[in-house]
Design an enzyme around this catalytic site. Sequence first.
Site, mmCIF file in Angstrom:
data_model
loop_
_atom_site.group_PDB
_atom_site.id
_atom_site.type_symbol
_atom_site.label_atom_id
_atom_site.label_comp_id
_atom_site.label_asym_id
_atom_site.label_seq_id
_atom_site.Cartn_x
_atom_site.Cartn_y
_atom_site.Cartn_z
ATOM 1 N N LYS A 145 -36.632 -32.728 27.909
ATOM 2 C CA LYS A 145 -35.419 -33.197 27.224
ATOM 3 C C LYS A 145 -35.049 -34.593 27.730
ATOM 4 O O LYS A 145 -35.537 -35.027 28.782
ATOM 5 C CB LYS A 145 -34.278 -32.205 27.482
ATOM 6 N N TYR A 160 -18.027 -59.785 41.071
ATOM 7 C CA TYR A 160 -16.663 -59.507 40.591
ATOM 8 C C TYR A 160 -15.805 -58.839 41.662
ATOM 9 O O TYR A 160 -16.261 -57.938 42.364
ATOM 10 C CB TYR A 160 -16.722 -58.556 39.399
HETATM 11 C C1 LIG Z 1 -32.485 -28.952 32.045
HETATM 12 C C2 LIG Z 1 -32.764 -27.526 31.913
HETATM 13 C C3 LIG Z 1 -33.780 -26.913 32.659
HETATM 14 C C4 LIG Z 1 -34.533 -27.642 33.756
HETATM 15 O O1 LIG Z 1 -33.711 -27.759 34.887
HETATM 16 P P1 LIG Z 1 -34.269 -28.459 36.229
HETATM 17 O O2 LIG Z 1 -33.186 -28.297 37.209
HETATM 18 O O3 LIG Z 1 -34.507 -29.886 35.854
HETATM 19 O O4 LIG Z 1 -35.510 -27.762 36.581
HETATM 20 C C5 LIG Z 1 -34.075 -25.608 32.395
HETATM 21 N N1 LIG Z 1 -33.400 -24.914 31.453
HETATM 22 C C6 LIG Z 1 -32.391 -25.461 30.742
HETATM 23 C C7 LIG Z 1 -31.673 -24.644 29.742
HETATM 24 C C8 LIG Z 1 -32.037 -26.772 30.937
HETATM 25 O O5 LIG Z 1 -31.040 -27.315 30.231
#
Ligand SMILES: *Cc1c(COP(=O)(O)O)cnc(C)c1O
Length: 452
Positions: free
Chosen positions: A63, A303
């Site tokens: 993702k 800044y």
């Molecule tokens: C992001 C996510 C994962 C992976 O989590 P990690 O901590 O990066 O291993 C697994 N399941 C779901 C539903 C997620 O949203």
Amino acid sequence: MTLSAVPAWQFSSAQGEANYQAALRQYPAQAIVDLAAMRDNMRHLVSVVGGPQSGTAVMGVVKADAYGHGLIPSALAALAGGATWLGTAQSHEALLLRKAGIGPDRCHILTWVYNGTQVPFDELIANDIDVSVGSLAGIDALAAAARKVGRPARVHVKVDSGFGRNGFTPQGFGAALDKLVPLAKEGVLDIIGQWSHLAVADSPDVPEFVDATDQQVATFNEFTQRMCAAGIAPKIRHLANTAATLDRPQIHFELTRPGVGLYGYEPDPAMGTPQTYRLKPAMTLQAQLGTVKDVESGHGISYGRTYLTPQATSTAIVPVGYADGIHRSASGFDMQGAKHITKLGGPVRVMTEQGPKLLRVSGRVCMDQFILDLHGSAAEMGVHEGDTVELFGPGRGEDYAEPTADDWARAADTISYEIFTCLRNRIPRLYLHAPEVLPPEDLAKLDPASIL
Ligand SMILES: *Cc1c(COP(=O)(O)O)cnc(C)c1O
């Protein structure tokens, strides 16, 4: 002569080197992603669940543009390492994977974030993409789409075992079963999975967290029993993220879903370092210095004058800023005098003629740049405009002084995940070891200009 704080990259061909030179001209920072590291991380995660024949499959969670590493190259490296599933939050990214030619013969794909009213369920079903449902509206919309397409939808029933995000609660599950069971009997929905997500990365030393996870597992199992009793037993149960894949073998079930582990990081520095888990961070973020100059003692930097040079010194511009995803909260303060405030900024490895030096963001991070106090004379150190500096990389040992995304997370008061997912796509992503890791038909799916 320019100095470089990163290793001499191993190019796969003269074209790879030409691509690198072109990227340096295109933009003054580059994210170098090691596909061999990513493949090896996945291989390791597959071995942790007992190997390909163990009955537990592994999903590469890709993702958010593969946590900023690039969706397609990362997905292909995960498959090369033995993943048999890919997962995305947004359905758009699941469709991109199929459009890139990663077909159902190679892996299952699961997607899970949408609302039940506008999601392209029909397209997802037609592209053999598994979908999650966790609301009554979602079930209705998915069933309507399956009828329209004329094919059963492959469904993973999302249950809220305690995370408090998506999924049916135990109280709401009766109504969900009342809808799911007849649709499954009719063949509109193919109930593939039951799944849920964990709220805390296991920290064996924090009993409260361990208890919370134990409670989530118990609730998860109760949901399974209710599905079985209703006659829609899930074929595949999945609950484990990276943390649970690494240290909760009891809940590997039929599938685990590591994300951050694929990219080489442990979920929480409280658990240890990537090396503790035999993981290797895949991304190195490097940049080429802009103006290098001498300034007097007490000179305000950036800044708000939140950093005043403690001595006469040299400064250097690093030409990436918050518009590139460098967190403004990683600014470094050193205010002398009455209002003395110090706060360490994000770390940067700079090469000098005397060896590597770990410096810190000095003053506020700006939109397109930040400034480093070199704490010495650039001329004496041999630091020049055009030198390559390293913001983070795999973290090669203590003496090497190489920051990681965990170090940036500490400086910005966040987690490594946010450090790499925030990096904008105007920073070129360049891939190391692509021809070695990917078969020719996969290599052809990469942007040729991104192959080193
Ligand atoms: C992001 C996510 C994962 C992976 O989590 P990690 O901590 O990066 O291993 C697994 N399941 C779901 C539903 C997620 O949203």
